[in-house]
Motif scaffolding. Structure first.
Motif, PDB file in Angstrom:
ATOM      1  N   ASP A   1      87.218  90.019 -55.617  1.00 28.30           N
ATOM      2  CA  ASP A   1      88.419  90.608 -55.033  1.00 28.30           C
ATOM      3  C   ASP A   1      89.391  91.220 -56.033  1.00 28.30           C
ATOM      4  OD1 ASP A   1      87.315  89.702 -52.683  1.00 28.30           O
ATOM      5  OD2 ASP A   1      88.754  88.079 -52.380  1.00 28.30           O
ATOM      6  N   HIS A   2      89.309  90.821 -57.315  1.00 27.09           N
ATOM      7  CA  HIS A   2      90.327  91.270 -58.264  1.00 27.09           C
ATOM      8  C   HIS A   2      89.811  91.618 -59.660  1.00 27.09           C
ATOM      9  CE1 HIS A   2      93.357  89.949 -55.391  1.00 27.09           C
ATOM     10  NE2 HIS A   2      92.715  88.802 -55.300  1.00 27.09           N
ATOM     11  N   THR A   3      89.097  90.690 -60.278  1.00 25.41           N
ATOM     12  CA  THR A   3      88.793  90.797 -61.709  1.00 25.41           C
ATOM     13  C   THR A   3      88.025  92.058 -62.064  1.00 25.41           C
ATOM     14  OG1 THR A   3      88.768  88.381 -61.839  1.00 25.41           O
ATOM     15  CG2 THR A   3      87.806  89.579 -63.689  1.00 25.41           C
ATOM     16  N   ILE A   4      86.995  92.381 -61.287  1.00 26.32           N
ATOM     17  CA  ILE A   4      86.175  93.548 -61.624  1.00 26.32           C
ATOM     18  C   ILE A   4      87.010  94.819 -61.607  1.00 26.32           C
ATOM     19  CG2 ILE A   4      84.210  94.963 -60.895  1.00 26.32           C
ATOM     20  CD1 ILE A   4      82.910  92.319 -59.913  1.00 26.32           C
ATOM     21  N   GLU A   5      87.887  94.949 -60.643  1.00 26.09           N
ATOM     22  CA  GLU A   5      88.760  96.131 -60.574  1.00 26.09           C
ATOM     23  C   GLU A   5      89.670  96.204 -61.800  1.00 26.09           C
ATOM     24  OE1 GLU A   5      92.501  97.583 -57.905  1.00 26.09           O
ATOM     25  OE2 GLU A   5      90.785  96.766 -56.817  1.00 26.09           O
ATOM     26  N   ILE A   6      90.193  95.065 -62.225  1.00 28.03           N
ATOM     27  CA  ILE A   6      91.058  95.041 -63.409  1.00 28.03           C
ATOM     28  C   ILE A   6      90.228  95.349 -64.658  1.00 28.03           C
ATOM     29  CG2 ILE A   6      92.688  93.674 -64.771  1.00 28.03           C
ATOM     30  CD1 ILE A   6      93.271  92.082 -62.147  1.00 28.03           C
TER      31      ILE A   6
ATOM     32  N   LYS B   1      97.597  88.455 -64.725  1.00 29.52           N
ATOM     33  CA  LYS B   1      98.378  87.218 -64.860  1.00 29.52           C
ATOM     34  C   LYS B   1      98.698  86.632 -63.493  1.00 29.52           C
ATOM     35  CE  LYS B   1     100.477  88.248 -69.317  1.00 29.52           C
ATOM     36  NZ  LYS B   1     101.724  88.428 -70.065  1.00 29.52           N
ATOM     37  N   LYS B   2      99.073  87.493 -62.551  1.00 23.57           N
ATOM     38  CA  LYS B   2      99.392  87.028 -61.199  1.00 23.57           C
ATOM     39  C   LYS B   2      98.141  86.513 -60.487  1.00 23.57           C
ATOM     40  CE  LYS B   2     101.496  88.476 -56.805  1.00 23.57           C
ATOM     41  NZ  LYS B   2     100.980  87.312 -56.164  1.00 23.57           N
ATOM     42  N   VAL B   3      97.055  87.272 -60.554  1.00 25.97           N
ATOM     43  CA  VAL B   3      95.801  86.875 -59.916  1.00 25.97           C
ATOM     44  C   VAL B   3      95.331  85.532 -60.473  1.00 25.97           C
ATOM     45  CG1 VAL B   3      93.327  87.430 -59.813  1.00 25.97           C
ATOM     46  CG2 VAL B   3      95.034  89.186 -59.278  1.00 25.97           C
ATOM     47  N   SER B   4      95.380  85.393 -61.776  1.00 29.14           N
ATOM     48  CA  SER B   4      94.939  84.163 -62.413  1.00 29.14           C
ATOM     49  C   SER B   4      95.795  82.973 -61.959  1.00 29.14           C
ATOM     50  CB  SER B   4      95.015  84.311 -63.934  1.00 29.14           C
ATOM     51  OG  SER B   4      94.616  83.131 -64.567  1.00 29.14           O
ATOM     52  N   ALA B   5      97.098  83.150 -61.986  1.00 29.73           N
ATOM     53  CA  ALA B   5      98.003  82.064 -61.573  1.00 29.73           C
ATOM     54  C   ALA B   5      97.810  81.722 -60.101  1.00 29.73           C
ATOM     55  CB  ALA B   5      99.449  82.462 -61.844  1.00 29.73           C
ATOM     56  N   ASP B   6      97.729  82.738 -59.241  1.00 24.73           N
ATOM     57  CA  ASP B   6      97.559  82.495 -57.805  1.00 24.73           C
ATOM     58  C   ASP B   6      96.242  81.782 -57.511  1.00 24.73           C
ATOM     59  OD1 ASP B   6      99.985  83.772 -57.408  1.00 24.73           O
ATOM     60  OD2 ASP B   6      99.089  85.590 -56.517  1.00 24.73           O
ATOM     61  N   SER B   7      95.177  82.190 -58.190  1.00 26.90           N
ATOM     62  CA  SER B   7      93.863  81.599 -57.916  1.00 26.90           C
ATOM     63  C   SER B   7      93.751  80.167 -58.433  1.00 26.90           C
ATOM     64  CB  SER B   7      92.753  82.459 -58.513  1.00 26.90           C
ATOM     65  OG  SER B   7      92.805  82.461 -59.922  1.00 26.90           O
ATOM     66  N   GLU B   8      94.633  79.787 -59.346  1.00 27.34           N
ATOM     67  CA  GLU B   8      94.592  78.431 -59.891  1.00 27.34           C
ATOM     68  C   GLU B   8      95.726  77.559 -59.362  1.00 27.34           C
ATOM     69  OE1 GLU B   8      94.115  78.857 -64.158  1.00 27.34           O
ATOM     70  OE2 GLU B   8      91.967  79.183 -63.860  1.00 27.34           O
ATOM     71  N   ALA B   9      96.313  77.963 -58.231  1.00 30.71           N
ATOM     72  CA  ALA B   9      97.400  77.179 -57.626  1.00 30.71           C
ATOM     73  C   ALA B   9      96.936  75.768 -57.257  1.00 30.71           C
ATOM     74  CB  ALA B   9      97.935  77.896 -56.390  1.00 30.71           C
ATOM     75  N   ASN B  10      95.643  75.621 -56.933  1.00 25.81           N
ATOM     76  CA  ASN B  10      95.096  74.307 -56.567  1.00 25.81           C
ATOM     77  C   ASN B  10      94.270  73.684 -57.682  1.00 25.81           C
ATOM     78  OD1 ASN B  10      96.199  74.334 -53.943  1.00 25.81           O
ATOM     79  ND2 ASN B  10      94.548  75.704 -53.282  1.00 25.81           N
ATOM     80  N   GLY B  11      94.500  74.103 -58.899  1.00 30.74           N
ATOM     81  CA  GLY B  11      93.790  73.538 -60.042  1.00 30.74           C
ATOM     82  C   GLY B  11      93.043  74.587 -60.832  1.00 30.74           C
ATOM     83  N   LYS B  12      92.855  74.296 -62.098  1.00 30.51           N
ATOM     84  CA  LYS B  12      92.166  75.200 -63.022  1.00 30.51           C
ATOM     85  C   LYS B  12      90.737  75.426 -62.541  1.00 30.51           C
ATOM     86  CE  LYS B  12      91.730  75.857 -68.001  1.00 30.51           C
ATOM     87  NZ  LYS B  12      92.085  77.253 -67.959  1.00 30.51           N
ATOM     88  N   ILE B  13      90.295  76.678 -62.582  1.00 31.81           N
ATOM     89  CA  ILE B  13      88.955  77.035 -62.110  1.00 31.81           C
ATOM     90  C   ILE B  13      87.904  76.878 -63.203  1.00 31.81           C
ATOM     91  CG2 ILE B  13      87.515  78.955 -61.299  1.00 31.81           C
ATOM     92  CD1 ILE B  13      89.927  80.001 -59.759  1.00 31.81           C
ATOM     93  N   VAL B  14      88.170  77.455 -64.363  1.00 26.75           N
ATOM     94  CA  VAL B  14      87.166  77.523 -65.428  1.00 26.75           C
ATOM     95  C   VAL B  14      87.416  76.431 -66.463  1.00 26.75           C
ATOM     96  CG1 VAL B  14      86.183  78.973 -67.246  1.00 26.75           C
ATOM     97  CG2 VAL B  14      86.843  79.993 -65.061  1.00 26.75           C
TER      98      VAL B  14
ATOM     99  N   LEU C   1      83.332  77.018 -58.210  1.00 22.06           N
ATOM    100  CA  LEU C   1      82.534  78.229 -58.389  1.00 22.06           C
ATOM    101  C   LEU C   1      82.864  79.286 -57.334  1.00 22.06           C
ATOM    102  CD1 LEU C   1      80.397  79.865 -59.869  1.00 22.06           C
ATOM    103  CD2 LEU C   1      78.646  78.690 -58.506  1.00 22.06           C
ATOM    104  N   GLU C   2      83.009  78.898 -56.091  1.00 15.93           N
ATOM    105  CA  GLU C   2      83.316  79.877 -55.041  1.00 15.93           C
ATOM    106  C   GLU C   2      84.673  80.541 -55.288  1.00 15.93           C
ATOM    107  OE1 GLU C   2      81.271  81.241 -52.807  1.00 15.93           O
ATOM    108  OE2 GLU C   2      79.755  79.977 -53.774  1.00 15.93           O
ATOM    109  N   ALA C   3      85.634  79.773 -55.775  1.00 19.68           N
ATOM    110  CA  ALA C   3      86.950  80.347 -56.097  1.00 19.68           C
ATOM    111  C   ALA C   3      86.820  81.372 -57.218  1.00 19.68           C
ATOM    112  CB  ALA C   3      87.936  79.247 -56.476  1.00 19.68           C
ATOM    113  N   LEU C   4      85.978  81.083 -58.216  1.00 22.15           N
ATOM    114  CA  LEU C   4      85.771  82.027 -59.320  1.00 22.15           C
ATOM    115  C   LEU C   4      85.077  83.293 -58.810  1.00 22.15           C
ATOM    116  CD1 LEU C   4      85.975  82.665 -62.349  1.00 22.15           C
ATOM    117  CD2 LEU C   4      83.701  81.620 -62.597  1.00 22.15           C
ATOM    118  N   LYS C   5      84.053  83.126 -58.004  1.00 22.02           N
ATOM    119  CA  LYS C   5      83.350  84.295 -57.456  1.00 22.02           C
ATOM    120  C   LYS C   5      84.294  85.152 -56.615  1.00 22.02           C
ATOM    121  CE  LYS C   5      79.370  83.163 -55.591  1.00 22.02           C
ATOM    122  NZ  LYS C   5      78.303  82.349 -54.957  1.00 22.02           N
ATOM    123  N   THR C   6      85.139  84.515 -55.832  1.00 21.54           N
ATOM    124  CA  THR C   6      86.115  85.252 -55.025  1.00 21.54           C
ATOM    125  C   THR C   6      87.082  86.020 -55.917  1.00 21.54           C
ATOM    126  OG1 THR C   6      85.950  83.688 -53.206  1.00 21.54           O
ATOM    127  CG2 THR C   6      87.966  85.003 -53.321  1.00 21.54           C
TER     128      THR C   6
END
Length: 129
Positions: free
Chosen positions: A44-49, A99-112, A35-40
């Protein structure tokens, strides 16, 4: 008098446009401990996009009680119409930065784990239209 009417036209047009908006309630259920990774990612990124793709953020919430407080993010977006929502999402998922943000944020495993989406119209007595 004509000047006043001309000054009011853009405001009235904006009000009419807002009346036709559609709202989208989205509920994300995260994988354990993510959850914290998703909130971050949102902060930091999703809302702006979203903003670049005409997706208006209305609000974001995390449940207060139970297991859902540890794995759930709920938010509401506004779109000009249901058709615009489909186009907005199509452009969002194709966005190279996303695409980059999503891939980078899931480098340690799928979030959602699961996403639920519900499109809504405001009731006639709703303050939010």
């Amino acid at each position: 008098m004509i000047r006043k009417v001309l000054l009011l036209l853009p405001l009235l047009a904006g009000f009419a446009f807002a009346q036709n908006r559609v709202y989208e309630l989205r509920t994300y259920t995260c994988n354990e401990g993510k959850l914290e990774a998703l909130k971050t990612r949102f902060r930091d990124h999703t809302i702006e996009i979203f903003n670049r793709h005409h997706m208006e953020s209305i609000g974001y919430w995390v449940p207060q009680d139970g297991d859902r407080s540890k794995n759930t993010l709920i938010y509401i977006l506004a779109h000009p119409s249901r058709e615009a929502a489909a186009q907005n999402w199509k452009e969002f998922v194709a966005d190279p930065e996303w695409k980059k943000v999503s891939a980078d944020s899931e480098a340690n495993g799928k979030i959602v784990n699961h996403v639920e989406s519900v499109f809504m119209d405001p009731a006639d007595f709703s303050k939010l239209k």
